[in-house]
Design a protein around this motif. Structure first.
Motif, PDB file in Angstrom:
ATOM      1  N   VAL A  36       0.788  -0.987  -0.040  1.00  0.00           N
ATOM      2  CA  VAL A  36      -0.201  -0.097  -0.132  1.00  0.00           C
ATOM      3  C   VAL A  36       0.861   1.297  -0.049  1.00  0.00           C
ATOM      4  CG1 VAL A  36      -1.804  -1.099   1.273  1.00  0.00           C
ATOM      5  CG2 VAL A  36      -0.111   0.048   2.648  1.00  0.00           C
ATOM      6  N   ALA A  37       0.343   2.388  -0.309  1.00  0.00           N
ATOM      7  CA  ALA A  37       1.134   3.638  -0.332  1.00  0.00           C
ATOM      8  C   ALA A  37       1.528   4.023   0.897  1.00  0.00           C
ATOM      9  CB  ALA A  37       0.194   4.753  -1.026  1.00  0.00           C
ATOM     10  N   ALA A  38       2.871   4.527   1.027  1.00  0.00           N
ATOM     11  CA  ALA A  38       3.304   5.093   2.256  1.00  0.00           C
ATOM     12  C   ALA A  38       3.271   6.505   2.323  1.00  0.00           C
ATOM     13  CB  ALA A  38       4.715   4.719   2.368  1.00  0.00           C
ATOM     14  N   ALA A  39       2.403   7.060   2.771  1.00  0.00           N
ATOM     15  CA  ALA A  39       2.201   8.497   2.794  1.00  0.00           C
ATOM     16  C   ALA A  39       3.256   9.190   3.694  1.00  0.00           C
ATOM     17  CB  ALA A  39       0.770   8.971   3.260  1.00  0.00           C
ATOM     18  N   CYS A 172     -17.686  17.444  11.596  1.00  0.00           N
ATOM     19  CA  CYS A 172     -16.243  17.518  11.282  1.00  0.00           C
ATOM     20  C   CYS A 172     -16.041  16.972   9.682  1.00  0.00           C
ATOM     21  CB  CYS A 172     -15.567  16.778  12.242  1.00  0.00           C
ATOM     22  SG  CYS A 172     -15.512  17.368  14.149  1.00  0.00           S
ATOM     23  N   THR A 173     -14.945  17.326   9.236  1.00  0.00           N
ATOM     24  CA  THR A 173     -14.214  16.587   8.187  1.00  0.00           C
ATOM     25  C   THR A 173     -13.102  16.096   8.613  1.00  0.00           C
ATOM     26  OG1 THR A 173     -13.072  18.557   7.487  1.00  0.00           O
ATOM     27  CG2 THR A 173     -15.180  18.170   6.377  1.00  0.00           C
ATOM     28  N   VAL A 174     -12.358  14.789   8.131  1.00  0.00           N
ATOM     29  CA  VAL A 174     -11.833  13.974   8.958  1.00  0.00           C
ATOM     30  C   VAL A 174     -10.509  13.522   7.859  1.00  0.00           C
ATOM     31  CG1 VAL A 174     -13.511  13.272  10.418  1.00  0.00           C
ATOM     32  CG2 VAL A 174     -12.816  11.872   8.497  1.00  0.00           C
ATOM     33  N   ILE A 175      -9.334  13.084   8.556  1.00  0.00           N
ATOM     34  CA  ILE A 175      -8.103  12.353   8.012  1.00  0.00           C
ATOM     35  C   ILE A 175      -8.014  11.126   8.755  1.00  0.00           C
ATOM     36  CG2 ILE A 175      -5.854  12.432   7.301  1.00  0.00           C
ATOM     37  CD1 ILE A 175      -7.285  15.671   7.899  1.00  0.00           C
ATOM     38  N   VAL A 176      -8.070   9.917   8.182  1.00  0.00           N
ATOM     39  CA  VAL A 176      -8.065   8.885   8.846  1.00  0.00           C
ATOM     40  C   VAL A 176      -6.663   8.224   8.589  1.00  0.00           C
ATOM     41  CG1 VAL A 176      -8.755   6.336   9.142  1.00  0.00           C
ATOM     42  CG2 VAL A 176     -10.573   8.066   8.931  1.00  0.00           C
ATOM     43  N   LYS A 177      -5.944   7.867   9.766  1.00  0.00           N
ATOM     44  CA  LYS A 177      -4.690   7.310   9.317  1.00  0.00           C
ATOM     45  C   LYS A 177      -4.584   5.875  10.232  1.00  0.00           C
ATOM     46  CE  LYS A 177      -0.090   6.268  10.224  1.00  0.00           C
ATOM     47  NZ  LYS A 177      -0.077   4.728  10.958  1.00  0.00           N
ATOM     48  N   PRO A 178      -5.080   4.909   9.107  1.00  0.00           N
ATOM     49  CA  PRO A 178      -4.801   3.687   9.590  1.00  0.00           C
ATOM     50  C   PRO A 178      -3.497   3.131  10.109  1.00  0.00           C
ATOM     51  CG  PRO A 178      -5.703   3.561   7.481  1.00  0.00           C
ATOM     52  CD  PRO A 178      -4.966   4.940   7.853  1.00  0.00           C
ATOM     53  N   SER A 179      -3.506   1.905  10.891  1.00  0.00           N
ATOM     54  CA  SER A 179      -2.281   1.406  11.089  1.00  0.00           C
ATOM     55  C   SER A 179      -1.751   0.625  10.013  1.00  0.00           C
ATOM     56  CB  SER A 179      -2.593   0.253  12.257  1.00  0.00           C
ATOM     57  OG  SER A 179      -1.357  -0.708  12.386  1.00  0.00           O
ATOM     58  N   GLU A 180      -0.353   0.927   9.851  1.00  0.00           N
ATOM     59  CA  GLU A 180       0.414   0.480   8.587  1.00  0.00           C
ATOM     60  C   GLU A 180       0.217  -0.869   8.455  1.00  0.00           C
ATOM     61  OE1 GLU A 180       3.633   1.623  11.757  1.00  0.00           O
ATOM     62  OE2 GLU A 180       1.698   2.296  11.233  1.00  0.00           O
ATOM     63  N   ILE A 181       0.114  -1.690   9.725  1.00  0.00           N
ATOM     64  CA  ILE A 181       0.021  -3.244   9.871  1.00  0.00           C
ATOM     65  C   ILE A 181      -1.277  -3.741   9.343  1.00  0.00           C
ATOM     66  CG2 ILE A 181       0.004  -5.103  11.305  1.00  0.00           C
ATOM     67  CD1 ILE A 181       1.558  -3.476  13.293  1.00  0.00           C
ATOM     68  N   LEU A 203     -13.908  13.025   4.000  1.00  0.00           N
ATOM     69  CA  LEU A 203     -13.324  11.659   4.585  1.00  0.00           C
ATOM     70  C   LEU A 203     -12.103  11.552   3.673  1.00  0.00           C
ATOM     71  CD1 LEU A 203     -12.611   9.027   5.867  1.00  0.00           C
ATOM     72  CD2 LEU A 203     -14.281   7.976   4.404  1.00  0.00           C
ATOM     73  N   ASN A 204     -11.033  11.653   4.197  1.00  0.00           N
ATOM     74  CA  ASN A 204      -9.485  11.408   3.541  1.00  0.00           C
ATOM     75  C   ASN A 204      -8.869  10.281   4.271  1.00  0.00           C
ATOM     76  OD1 ASN A 204      -9.661  13.911   1.920  1.00  0.00           O
ATOM     77  ND2 ASN A 204     -10.124  14.649   3.780  1.00  0.00           N
ATOM     78  N   ILE A 205      -8.066   9.361   3.563  1.00  0.00           N
ATOM     79  CA  ILE A 205      -7.358   8.107   4.295  1.00  0.00           C
ATOM     80  C   ILE A 205      -6.005   8.145   3.923  1.00  0.00           C
ATOM     81  CG2 ILE A 205      -7.539   5.666   4.581  1.00  0.00           C
ATOM     82  CD1 ILE A 205     -10.351   5.707   3.630  1.00  0.00           C
ATOM     83  N   VAL A 206      -4.986   8.125   4.872  1.00  0.00           N
ATOM     84  CA  VAL A 206      -3.691   8.388   4.471  1.00  0.00           C
ATOM     85  C   VAL A 206      -3.050   7.212   5.208  1.00  0.00           C
ATOM     86  CG1 VAL A 206      -3.636  10.738   3.844  1.00  0.00           C
ATOM     87  CG2 VAL A 206      -3.377   9.990   6.260  1.00  0.00           C
ATOM     88  N   THR A 207      -2.615   6.261   4.185  1.00  0.00           N
ATOM     89  CA  THR A 207      -1.748   5.115   5.042  1.00  0.00           C
ATOM     90  C   THR A 207      -0.015   5.369   5.260  1.00  0.00           C
ATOM     91  OG1 THR A 207      -1.650   4.119   2.638  1.00  0.00           O
ATOM     92  CG2 THR A 207      -3.549   3.566   4.058  1.00  0.00           C
TER      93      THR A 207
END
Length: 485
Positions: A36-39, A172-181, A203-207
């Motif tokens: 997956v992408a590494a932001a 709210c508007t959001v940025i989700v940072k999931p676990s890299e695992i 909704l924004n998601i950055v891995t």
């Protein structure tokens, strides 16, 4: 199976600025599922700017309009269960039954906050009773702004929903940072967002890693609120970072939770609840009741029954329906738990069940359900969070001794009590220094009840109306009743 692997920013799937990737591992086989992408900080900047652009329009919608989106997300999760359940098992190592339970929790969470969003208008402009008739005042609740949500790997999508649903409900508007695992299931939210027509940027998601994108997100002046679930060590760093710009922070951190079993307990039921409290999800729970306190008069009988029950727990491929416990989720966690077990063998405790990796499992992060007795009170085994299937057991004589041992911890997330004495239940419920007490039953979770802890287990609450309030700011408007002149 096709996996989403890019970043979800401003309603689009995009590549990271620096084109880096991270391997995603199947913990049952140690094989690479995908990358997956590494932001990095540049991607955090893009996500924050998208969220800030979307904020005015999203927060200006009525609660009912926002609730409509949440309700559609809840329905989409239910409709996608056949995909989400095996994806959760593949990336996290949960059994299929545990993954199905998780998806039902996620769907229920979005449906619940859809209802609270719809009811939010009823809370607006409520009059305040003042001691003076020369003034009037009313109360407004407004969005906290752009929220950064940093979520862990042990309950992916569940903890995300606990943060995301109330944040969206609040405007709210959001940025989700999931676990890299375990990023794969959170990335599914991007497709769901597009499916339900969620406006771009809401909704924004950055891995990526904590250092690569998590820290820049926490430091960003365009983020107004941070919500984090994870270790106490990381939580303290996030809190220190947030203090530099006085961001709002809610933290759900570690635990070393006690289970108190008294001599009037039913042994068979107690053993079932004890095993559920420490061996569910391979013990990878902040709320795991990893310290077991048993009244001395039933200690031998309960211990015999417990050891027998632990021997019957089948550990293995989480896709097999008869398996009760899958692998740990990562190599790092596997090594940490095995190290803790090794330390337990050296600290003077007595090993009565398990004690290492699973014989015959040549690949995968499998650890035996493990039980130590006579655990020294000053040992790491008794005091520190292990986050694995390792139970520390001690006997006690009196209720007062049990309460003192239970509260003697820097953590205070949950506690379990097993007794038929109603007066004792009332006393302990009032005296245990934790955020949630479970009486005569498993840790059944309901979105209507709060989740969070005392002491070093965190700040703030998730779930229930308290979870919504974490993403709202309170404003009062006070005006004079008399006109000048």
């Amino acid at each position: 199976m096709h996996y989403q692997t890019q970043l979800f920013i401003d309603g689009q799937w995009v590549a990271p600025v620096r084109q880096g990737t991270l391997e995603v591992i199947n913990p049952a086989t140690e094989e690479v599922i995908t990358t997956v992408a590494a932001a990095t900080a540049e991607d955090a900047e893009r996500a924050v700017q998208a969220a800030r652009r979307a904020l005015p329009a999203w927060r200006s919608l009525s609660g009912g309009e926002r609730g409509g989106y949440l309700r559609r997300i809840s329905e989409a999760v239910q409709q996608r269960k056949d995909r989400l359940i095996p994806l959760q098992t593949l990336n996290n190592g949960k059994t299929l039954a545990e993954a199905e339970y998780d998806m039902d929790l996620v769907s229920a969470c979005f449906a619940y906050y859809a209802k609270l969003a719809e009811q939010l208008e009823q809370r607006q402009n409520q009059p305040v009773v003042l001691p003076s008739t020369e003034f009037t005042s009313r109360t407004r609740f407004e969005s906290a702004g752009v929220a950064g949500l940093i979520v862990p790997w042990n309950y992916p999508l569940v903890t995300t929903s606990w943060k995301l649903a109330p944040a969206l409900a609040a405007g709210c508007t959001v940025i989700v940072k999931p676990s890299e695992i375990t990023p794969l299931i959170e990335l599914e939210l991007g497709d769901i967002a597009r499916e339900v027509g969620l406006p771009a940027g809401v909704l924004n998601i950055v891995t990526g890693t904590g250092q690569g994108v998590g820290a820049p997100l926490c430091e960003h002046p365009g983020v107004d609120k941070l919500s984090f679930t994870g270790s106490t060590a990381t939580g303290t760093r996030i809190m220190a970072t947030a203090a530099q710009s006085v961001k709002g922070v809610s933290l759900e951190l570690g635990g070393k939770s006690p289970m108190l079993v008294f001599d009037d307990a039913r042994i068979d039921a107690a053993v079932e609840w004890i095993c559920g409290g420490i061996f569910a999800n391979a013990g990878q729970m902040c709320s795991a009741t990893s310290r077991l306190l048993v009244q001395r008069s039933i200690y031998p009988q309960l211990l015999d029954a417990l050891v027998q029950a632990v021997a019957g727990i089948q550990v293995g491929d989480p896709f097999e329906p008869q398996v009760a416990m899958g692998p740990l989720t990562s190599r790092d966690q596997y090594d940490k738990v095995l190290s803790a077990i090794a330390q337990g063998k050296q600290c003077g405790a007595t090993l009565v069940a398990g004690g290492g990796s699973v014989p015959g499992q040549e690949r995968g992060y499998f650890v035996q359900p493990t039980v130590f007795t006579e655990v020294p009170l000053d040992s790491a085994l008794w005091c520190e969070e292990i986050f694995g299937p390792v139970l520390a057991v001690r006997a006690f004589d009196t209720e007062e001794e049990a309460l003192a041992l239970a509260n003697d911890s820097c953590f205070g997330l949950v506690a379990g009590v097993i007794t038929e004495d109603e007066q004792r239940i009332q006393r302990l419920s009032a005296s245990l220094e934790v955020g949630h007490v479970f009486i005569n039953g498993p840790q059944e979770l309901f979105v209507e009840t709060s989740w969070g802890g005392f002491k070093q287990s965190g700040i703030g609450r998730e779930l229930g109306p308290w979870g919504l309030d974490e993403f709202l700011e309170v404003k009062h408007i006070t005006r004079g009743a008399k006109q000048p002149g």
